[in-house]
Design an enzyme around this catalytic site. Structure first.
Site, mmCIF file in Angstrom:
data_model
loop_
_atom_site.group_PDB
_atom_site.id
_atom_site.type_symbol
_atom_site.label_atom_id
_atom_site.label_comp_id
_atom_site.label_asym_id
_atom_site.label_seq_id
_atom_site.Cartn_x
_atom_site.Cartn_y
_atom_site.Cartn_z
ATOM 1 N N ASP A 235 -7.214 15.229 -23.400
ATOM 2 C CA ASP A 235 -7.162 13.780 -23.166
ATOM 3 C C ASP A 235 -6.463 13.165 -24.379
ATOM 4 O O ASP A 235 -7.045 13.057 -25.455
ATOM 5 C CB ASP A 235 -8.610 13.271 -23.035
ATOM 6 C CG ASP A 235 -8.674 11.771 -22.832
ATOM 7 O OD1 ASP A 235 -7.654 11.088 -23.051
ATOM 8 O OD2 ASP A 235 -9.755 11.273 -22.480
ATOM 9 N N GLU B 296 -0.639 4.809 -0.405
ATOM 10 C CA GLU B 296 -1.447 6.026 -0.621
ATOM 11 C C GLU B 296 -0.622 7.261 -0.287
ATOM 12 O O GLU B 296 0.217 7.235 0.619
ATOM 13 C CB GLU B 296 -2.706 5.974 0.249
ATOM 14 C CG GLU B 296 -3.759 5.050 -0.336
ATOM 15 C CD GLU B 296 -4.982 4.909 0.539
ATOM 16 O OE1 GLU B 296 -5.245 5.806 1.362
ATOM 17 O OE2 GLU B 296 -5.656 3.880 0.392
ATOM 18 N N THR C 7 -3.792 7.443 -21.243
ATOM 19 C CA THR C 7 -3.582 6.074 -20.798
ATOM 20 C C THR C 7 -2.155 5.734 -21.184
ATOM 21 O O THR C 7 -1.513 6.455 -21.954
ATOM 22 C CB THR C 7 -4.535 5.087 -21.511
ATOM 23 O OG1 THR C 7 -4.410 5.273 -22.915
ATOM 24 C CG2 THR C 7 -5.973 5.307 -21.089
ATOM 25 N N LYS D 155 -2.222 2.286 -24.800
ATOM 26 C CA LYS D 155 -2.698 2.331 -26.186
ATOM 27 C C LYS D 155 -1.496 2.553 -27.108
ATOM 28 O O LYS D 155 -0.599 1.732 -27.121
ATOM 29 C CB LYS D 155 -3.771 3.420 -26.323
ATOM 30 C CG LYS D 155 -5.022 3.131 -25.472
ATOM 31 C CD LYS D 155 -6.115 4.144 -25.731
ATOM 32 C CE LYS D 155 -7.402 3.777 -25.031
ATOM 33 N NZ LYS D 155 -7.582 4.434 -23.734
ATOM 34 N N TYR E 225 0.845 -1.200 0.000
ATOM 35 C CA TYR E 225 0.000 0.000 0.000
ATOM 36 C C TYR E 225 0.879 1.248 0.000
ATOM 37 O O TYR E 225 1.894 1.283 0.704
ATOM 38 C CB TYR E 225 -0.913 0.021 1.242
ATOM 39 C CG TYR E 225 -2.367 -0.169 0.865
ATOM 40 C CD1 TYR E 225 -2.986 0.737 0.019
ATOM 41 C CD2 TYR E 225 -3.095 -1.251 1.334
ATOM 42 C CE1 TYR E 225 -4.298 0.556 -0.356
ATOM 43 C CE2 TYR E 225 -4.418 -1.435 0.971
ATOM 44 C CZ TYR E 225 -5.017 -0.516 0.113
ATOM 45 O OH TYR E 225 -6.307 -0.689 -0.264
ATOM 46 N N ARG F 96 -1.362 -1.438 -18.783
ATOM 47 C CA ARG F 96 -2.712 -0.871 -18.691
ATOM 48 C C ARG F 96 -2.761 0.129 -17.536
ATOM 49 O O ARG F 96 -2.566 -0.249 -16.379
ATOM 50 C CB ARG F 96 -3.679 -2.033 -18.453
ATOM 51 C CG ARG F 96 -5.140 -1.713 -18.491
ATOM 52 C CD ARG F 96 -5.925 -2.976 -18.801
ATOM 53 N NE ARG F 96 -5.612 -3.405 -20.144
ATOM 54 C CZ ARG F 96 -6.139 -2.863 -21.254
ATOM 55 N NH1 ARG F 96 -7.028 -1.915 -21.162
ATOM 56 N NH2 ARG F 96 -5.777 -3.290 -22.442
HETATM 57 N N1 DSN Z 1 -11.923 2.038 -24.115
HETATM 58 C C1 DSN Z 1 -11.174 3.105 -24.701
HETATM 59 C C2 DSN Z 1 -11.173 3.009 -26.178
HETATM 60 O O1 DSN Z 1 -11.321 1.916 -26.682
HETATM 61 O O2 DSN Z 1 -11.010 4.012 -26.852
HETATM 62 C C3 DSN Z 1 -11.676 4.418 -24.253
HETATM 63 O O3 DSN Z 1 -12.175 4.335 -22.956
#
Ligand code: DSN
Length: 480
Positions: free
Chosen positions: A243, A68, A272, A275, A66, A281
């Site tokens: 974003d 935090e 994120t 991607k 943990y 992830r």
């Molecule tokens: N799930 C993501 C996507 O596929 O673009 C966005 O949240």
């Protein structure tokens, strides 16, 4: 130099044996997932293949800790190694993106956006409110003070891109938390061209005067001029939040530079890491110094305990993205998306905006007489993994949709190039041309069922297998 392939193979083979000794079905599903991913054309625009080093980093005892709080300021004892990990992830992120501040704790993109919202509210609304109330200490507020503060916080406005134009749920979509915690309005795209119209965004912003202007997208196949978005935000006194979850890899790989790089223009950038950035992830927030201290309180104000094992993997992935080879990869992702788009256009398929200049293509399948749901299912039968997606003003709504979103980051990682993406377009068109909408039990037209022509799936799978065999996934990884 160690033989990395041999080490990776033996690490995973042994790990699977250990897992099988407790729950063999999980070991089996893990093997099967590798086999499925190896044997299909992965075109989901938000997916990729992280390196074995990134994947292995996640499987450690950092998961047991943990932590935090933030680096050097934790609510738990014994966080010295987590501090090392988190500080390194943030350092790599700052250096890679040229950001003043980086926060590596968010567990996902939505979490990163929630941290951003919360930090903007804290910085822009709560801070000034406390000053006005003559109190710097939130613990001294009376019940009446809290009521007033809640009123201030609950009355803020957010302007973001609509879901069907390519925005994300968290950009103010009404049923989403972002559409409930803020008074929201949405901007779309030009009905003729499908392109973002900055004059329309500016006019809406002038009229609505949002606290937060959100830029960025999940399904818009074009680049955004963030310098223009910042001008709009400045004119109306909004915080510009970008974003970049989908295109962070193109920013890291210097494909998006100047006005197309959000980092020098936005106050807060969320992303994120799994991607186009090709990491584990998770999520991340970048911010200017001004917002740093409020973002830093994301955990425990918004987030649960940080996933230290994932932050460690973020540090490894970001170190990879700082290598020159990542820039070559990112450019190839964008080049491949162009090849895919050209492959569709020359076969008379319809694309939203008529093409792409990022990593994704939005195919309008209504021209094939199909819904997105039918197209997605037929393609999956043929070993092509995609996801259905709304097109602007979609008559089939967000569940059945009229589109298929396709991205190049994953297959580019496998080594696919121009000719292969042209062939991928050909295979997709072939499947869709041989798919007919099905009927409901009552005999009416169905938006979900479909009939795929005899032998088409096998033929397409065979053609894909040739390409996939030429570009194996995790080529050195052999499981015993
Ligand atoms: N799930 C993501 C996507 O596929 O673009 C966005 O949240």
């Amino acid at each position: 130099m160690a033989d990395i392939d041999a080490l990776t193979s033996s690490a995973y083979s042994q790990a699977l044996e250990v897992i099988a000794s407790v729950e063999p079905r999980i070991a089996e599903a893990t093997r099967q997932e590798l086999s499925d991913q190896r044997g299909s054309l992965k075109l989901i625009a938000s997916e990729n293949y992280a390196s074995p080093a990134v994947l292995l980093t996640m499987g450690t005892w950092f998961s047991d800790k943990y932590a935090e709080g933030t680096v050097g300021h934790r609510f738990y004892a014994g966080c010295q190694n987590v501090d090392t990990v988190e500080a390194l992830a943030a350092e790599h992120a700052r250096e890679l993106f040229g950001a003043e501040y980086a926060y590596a704790q968010p567990h996902s993109g939505i979490d990163a956006n929630l941290v951003a919202f919360w930090s903007i509210l804290a910085h822009r609304v709560e801070g000034p409110w406390l000053e006005k109330a003559g109190s710097k200490n939130i613990n001294e507020l009376t019940d009446a003070d809290w009521e007033s503060l809640r009123h201030e916080l609950g009355n803020q406005r957010l302007l973001g891109m609509s879901l069907d134009a390519g925005g994300h749920l968290t950009h103010g979509f009404r049923p989403n938390i972002s559409g409930k915690m803020f008074h929201q309005q949405q901007y779309g795209t030009d009905p003729e061209t499908g392109l973002l119209d900055y004059d329309v965004v500016a006019a809406k912003a002038r009229e609505f005067k949002p606290l937060i202007l959100v830029a960025g997208y999940s399904a818009y196949p074009r680049r955004v001029n963030f310098a223009k978005m910042r001008e709009i935000a400045d004119e109306v006194g909004a915080t510009l939040m970008v974003d970049m979850a989908h295109f962070a890899g193109l920013v890291a790989g210097k494909v998006f530079t100047g006005d197309e790089d959000p980092v020098p223009h936005a106050h807060v950038v969320t992303t994120t890491t799994h991607k186009s950035l090709r990491g584990p992830r998770g999520g991340m927030v970048l911010a200017t110094e001004e917002y740093a201290s409020s973002v830093d309180r994301g955990c425990p104000m918004v987030l649960g305990g940080p996933l230290s094992h994932v932050m460690a993997a973020k540090a490894v992935a970001l170190a990879e993205a700082r290598q020159p080879s990542f820039q070559t990869y990112a450019q190839q992702v964008a080049d491949n998306a162009k090849s895919l788009a050209e492959g569709f256009l020359k076969r008379d398929a319809r694309l939203v905006t008529g093409g792409t200049d990022n990593h994704l293509v939005l195919l309008d399948v209504s021209g094939f007489g199909l819904t997105g749901r039918q197209a997605e299912s037929a393609l999956l039968d043929a070993g092509i993994v995609t996801n259905r997606n709304s097109v602007p003003s979609d008559p089939n709504g967000a569940w059945y949709t009229s589109g298929i979103r396709l991205g190049t980051p994953a297959l580019t990682t496998r080594g696919f190039g121009h000719d292969e993406f042209d062939q991928v377009a050909e295979l997709i068109v072939h499947v869709l041309q041989h798919t007919q909408p099905g009927t409901t039990k009552a005999g009416g037209p169905s938006k979900a069922s479909y009939v795929l022509g005899d032998g088409i799936a096998d033929k397409v799978r065979d053609a894909s297998a040739e390409m996939l065999d030429k570009h194996p996934l995790y080529p050195g990884l052999v499981l015993s």
